[in-house]
Enzyme design. Structure first.
Site, short mmCIF file in Angstrom:
data_model
loop_
_atom_site.label_atom_id
_atom_site.label_comp_id
_atom_site.label_asym_id
_atom_site.label_seq_id
_atom_site.Cartn_x
_atom_site.Cartn_y
_atom_site.Cartn_z
N THR A 262 -9.76 0.96 3.70
CA THR A 262 -9.99 2.36 3.81
C THR A 262 -11.22 2.80 2.82
O THR A 262 -11.57 4.18 2.99
CB THR A 262 -8.88 2.98 3.20
OG1 THR A 262 -8.38 2.67 1.65
CG2 THR A 262 -7.41 2.76 4.06
N TYR B 49 -16.70 2.28 8.71
CA TYR B 49 -15.36 2.42 8.74
C TYR B 49 -14.52 3.12 9.79
O TYR B 49 -13.90 2.62 10.43
CB TYR B 49 -14.71 3.41 7.42
CG TYR B 49 -13.42 3.61 7.56
CD1 TYR B 49 -12.41 3.02 7.14
CD2 TYR B 49 -13.13 5.22 7.57
CE1 TYR B 49 -11.14 3.33 7.11
CE2 TYR B 49 -12.11 5.51 7.87
CZ TYR B 49 -10.74 4.64 7.37
OH TYR B 49 -9.79 5.10 7.31
N GLY C 108 0.71 -1.23 0.10
CA GLY C 108 0.07 0.14 0.08
C GLY C 108 0.76 1.19 -0.08
O GLY C 108 1.81 1.15 0.12
N THR D 130 -7.15 6.92 12.53
CA THR D 130 -7.55 7.96 11.37
C THR D 130 -8.41 9.00 12.24
O THR D 130 -9.05 8.56 13.31
CB THR D 130 -8.66 7.36 10.39
OG1 THR D 130 -9.17 8.23 9.61
CG2 THR D 130 -9.73 6.56 11.09
#
Length: 288
Positions: free
Chosen positions: A64, A127, A13, A103
């Protein structure tokens, strides 16, 4: 940080590729992509970690897709939560330090001041909830760093929202950007540097906000890009967040304070400085 054996998970990633490239020059580094070690398969995780027996596990893997998570909550939870639990258990078994990334979405964005680490989370959507649960599980590793990043850009992939803005302005097409969504962007190179800094300095374990200093709306960021590219008259359409009718809703004010990281001896450059360096990097690579 003294030379150690580091396992980078999610090495295929955006963050994982940059982390592997930086660490491989100074540490014995083992990288595993999703195909090589699937976080949703506990046996795969534990077999790999027990065979490698790393000193440090850096988890760059994540689900994500904010919108898709609403239709596929089991996969989002499998990667962002249950997979992290497996890593934490394995880290404890081999006495490794676990580094995990979270996040800004763990917050609801209903504020007007940058969030600090002690602020109460209030995730909105699958999420966001899966990432918060992942934080809790990562903290079960005796030695752990949980680093919240946001609006990540940079690295070899060039597919971030900031890349879209740069590409649009460079091409002379209209760029649409939110006028009222506030973020603290995170440059991949600086996140990697900060991660290594925490590990090398033996900073206290725990939760840190790992973003570039300061904050900006997306439309202000687009205008900064235009200035950096020498296109001050670029067509930038400022649109309100509500006009997008996004589900789940995105945090309106998602700025994060990195003062705790600075106090640990790991200062982060301003987002404008990070953006300038990234644009210069793209130019050197022929992408701007």
């Amino acid at each position: 940080m003294t030379r150690q054996l580091v396992l980078v998970v999610g090495a295929g990633g955006q963050l994982g590729e940059s982390m592997t490239a930086r660490l491989s020059g100074s540490h014995e580094t083992v990288s595993r992509t999703r195909d090589e070690m699937d976080l949703t398969v506990p046996e795969s995780v534990r077999t790999t970690i027990n065979s490698v027996c790393p000193d440090v596990i850096i988890n760059c893997a994540a689900y994500t897709n904010v919108d898709a998570a609403e239709q596929d909550p089991l996969t989002a939870l499998a990667v962002n939560a249950w997979g992290v639990r497996t890593l934490a258990v394995a880290a404890r078994e081999v006495d490794a330090t676990l580094v995990h990334y979270s996040t800004d979405f763990v917050f609801d964005g209903e504020t007007d001041a940058p969030y600090v680490e002690t602020a109460d989370p209030n995730p909105r959507g699958t999420y966001a909830a899966s990432k918060l649960v992942g934080e809790w599980f990562a903290a079960e590793a005796p030695r752990h760093y949980v680093l919240r990043v946001e609006s990540l850009f940079g690295g070899p992939r060039g597919k971030s929202s900031i890349d879209r803005i740069i590409d649009g302005i460079a091409a002379g097409v209209e760029v649409r950007a939110f006028s009222d969504r506030t973020v603290s962007p995170s440059y991949v190179d600086d996140v990697v540097t900060a991660t290594i800094g925490l590990l090398s300095q033996g900073a206290p374990f725990g939760l840190y906000h790992c973003v570039n200093s300061g904050w900006t709306t997306w439309s202000q960021l687009a205008r900064e890009v235009a200035q950096r590219l020498g296109r001050p008259d670029a067509a930038i359409a400022e649109v309100p967040l509500a006009s997008a009718a996004l589900h789940p809703p995105r945090p309106r004010f998602a700025a994060l304070s990195n003062s705790k990281l600075t106090a640990a001896g790991v200062p982060m450059p301003a987002w404008q400085d990070a953006l300038a360096r990234y644009i210069a990097e793209r130019d050197r690579d022929g992408n701007a």
